[in-house]
Design a protein around this motif. Structure first.
Motif, mmCIF file in Angstrom:
data_model
loop_
_atom_site.group_PDB
_atom_site.id
_atom_site.type_symbol
_atom_site.label_atom_id
_atom_site.label_comp_id
_atom_site.label_asym_id
_atom_site.label_seq_id
_atom_site.Cartn_x
_atom_site.Cartn_y
_atom_site.Cartn_z
ATOM 1 N N HIS A 1 0.879 -1.170 0.000
ATOM 2 C CA HIS A 1 0.000 0.000 0.000
ATOM 3 C C HIS A 1 0.916 1.218 0.000
ATOM 4 C CE1 HIS A 1 0.754 0.514 4.284
ATOM 5 N NE2 HIS A 1 0.063 -0.552 4.635
ATOM 6 N N LYS B 1 -1.045 -0.826 -4.360
ATOM 7 C CA LYS B 1 -2.425 -0.922 -3.886
ATOM 8 C C LYS B 1 -2.975 0.445 -3.494
ATOM 9 C CE LYS B 1 -1.542 -3.899 -0.634
ATOM 10 N NZ LYS B 1 -1.470 -4.994 0.353
ATOM 11 N N GLY C 1 -5.829 -6.518 2.171
ATOM 12 C CA GLY C 1 -4.562 -6.754 1.472
ATOM 13 C C GLY C 1 -4.037 -8.167 1.722
ATOM 14 N N ASP C 2 -4.251 -8.663 2.925
ATOM 15 C CA ASP C 2 -3.826 -10.040 3.233
ATOM 16 C C ASP C 2 -4.558 -11.027 2.319
ATOM 17 O OD1 ASP C 2 -2.356 -8.896 5.345
ATOM 18 O OD2 ASP C 2 -4.066 -9.055 6.712
HETATM 19 MG MG LIG Z 1 -1.373 -5.041 4.073
#
Ligand SMILES: [Mg+2]
Ligand SMILES: NC(=O)C1=CN([C@@H]2O[C@H](COP(=O)(O)OP(=O)(O)OC[C@H]3O[C@@H](n4cnc5c(N)ncnc54)[C@H](OP(=O)(O)O)[C@@H]3O)[C@@H](O)[C@H]2O)[C@@H](O)CC1
Ligand SMILES: Nc1ncnc2c1ncn2[C@@H]1O[C@H](COP(=O)(O)OP(=O)(O)O)[C@@H](O)[C@H]1O
Length: 282
Positions: free
Chosen positions: A157, A192, A220-221
């Motif tokens: 990110h 991201k 995000g994971d």
């Molecule tokens: Mg993350």
């Protein structure tokens, strides 16, 4: 700078592979997710579930011991290998036949974990997705970036990106610096955000799916698990990144009418991967 290529349905249908009727779990690919630390085992659980839902045949996780029961209970389909240490990863010792590895979610940045990452990278040649704390550790130790296999996928990110490439003074500068980083290190960078850009050297892609519902812990994971799963299924690096980012965003577009922005959580991404795949067939 080349203008970005939109990742839309057409781009996806050029890349998406249907499943062979006679396939079996051994052919569908084996993904390995490495990460977790005390209090952040959930990140690995989300990643591993996402990997399975994205279609790989087998998924293994490598976690500190405190993650053992959590993973066995929360995702019974997943195989679990543990580190010697109770609360964080201290040595990544595995003897497994896997096809792709995602590393970093919830991993923390203890010195022992940093050393474990260094030793792991020194010995690994399998396709890799680097996320979260693995990215942060690389930012602290930039010479280790040279240990990444060519075409490794990095999924920062914007804060993680800044730690990697330094501050930028405009969006154009940010993209320019990321292109240089991608070229110098021979890696694919998934930037991201809203929207997400994918930088593969001079070629830039911009995603067209997703919405603000994704601004929630663990999303995000989940993306890391999805991209790792696609790599394990033998998608080319850039195709795994593109398809993973597109499907991830599409889940939020599909779920939005039922969840609204606020109540959508990372598990809803996983729950809608099936519908996202099915929508490609219409
Ligand atoms: Mg993350
Ligand atoms: N259930 C679990 O186990 C979970 C475990 N998790 C694990 O936690 C670990 C730490 O990961 P992390 O990303 O929360 O911390 P970190 O890198 O310091 O970033 C925080 C700062 O960065 C910024 N920022 C963040 N996102 C941004 C964006 N999209 N776009 C722009 N800026 C953004 C923002 O900074 P600000 O904007 O406030 O200056 C924010 O304060 C990691 O291992 C992860 O896997 C989590 O995944 C959650 C679920
Ligand atoms: N407003 C938004 N619009 C679209 N996508 C978003 C938005 N906010 C976050 N996302 C997506 O959600 C994911 C967040 O990843 P990350 O910050 O690593 O989450 P975490 O570390 O909590 O798992 C990224 O894929 C990002 O593109």
């Amino acid at each position: 700078m080349n203008s970005p290529i939109a990742i839309d349905r057409n781009e996806i249908l050029k890349r998406y592979k249907t499943i062979d009727k006679y396939t079996h779990k051994g052919i569908q690919g084996h993904a390995l997710i490495i990460g977790g630390s005390y209090g952040k085992v959930g990140a690995v659980s989300l990643s591993a579930k996402a990997a399975l839902r994205t279609g790989c045949g087998l998924t293994t996780v490598f976690v500190p011991q405190c993650g053992y029961e959590i993973l066995q209970i929360s995702v019974p389909e997943v195989m679990v290998v543990t580190d010697d240490h109770e609360k964080y990863i201290s040595e990544i010792a595995l003897n497994l036949d896997v096809d792709a590895i995602g590393i970093g979610p919830g991993m923390g940045q203890k010195m022992a974990t940093q050393k474990a990452l260094h030793d792991f990278l020194s010995n690994n040649s399998l396709p890799l997705v680097i996320d979260a704390d693995a990215l942060n550790i690389l930012s602290h130790n930039p010479s280790w970036i040279a240990l990444l296999p060519p075409k490794t996928i990095l999924t920062p990110h914007y804060k993680e990106l800044e730690r990697l490439i330094g501050k930028w003074h405009s969006d154009e500068d940010k993209l320019g610096k990321t292109i240089v980083f991608s070229l110098v290190n021979q890696v694919v960078v998934v930037m991201k955000g809203a929207p997400t850009y994918i930088v593969d050297g001079q070629t830039i892609y911009v995603n067209t799916t997703g919405n603000a519902a994704l601004a929630t812990a663990g999303s995000g994971d989940v993306l890391t698990g999805m991209i790792t799963s696609l790599l394990a299924q033998s998608y080319k690096t850039i195709d795994a990144a593109i398809l993973g980012v597109y499907l991830h965003g599409l889940t939020a577009d599909i779920a939005l009418p039922e969840t609204g922005y606020q109540s959508f959580i990372a598990s809803d991404i996983i729950a809608n991967i099936g519908k996202a795949y099915l929508s490609l067939k219409k």
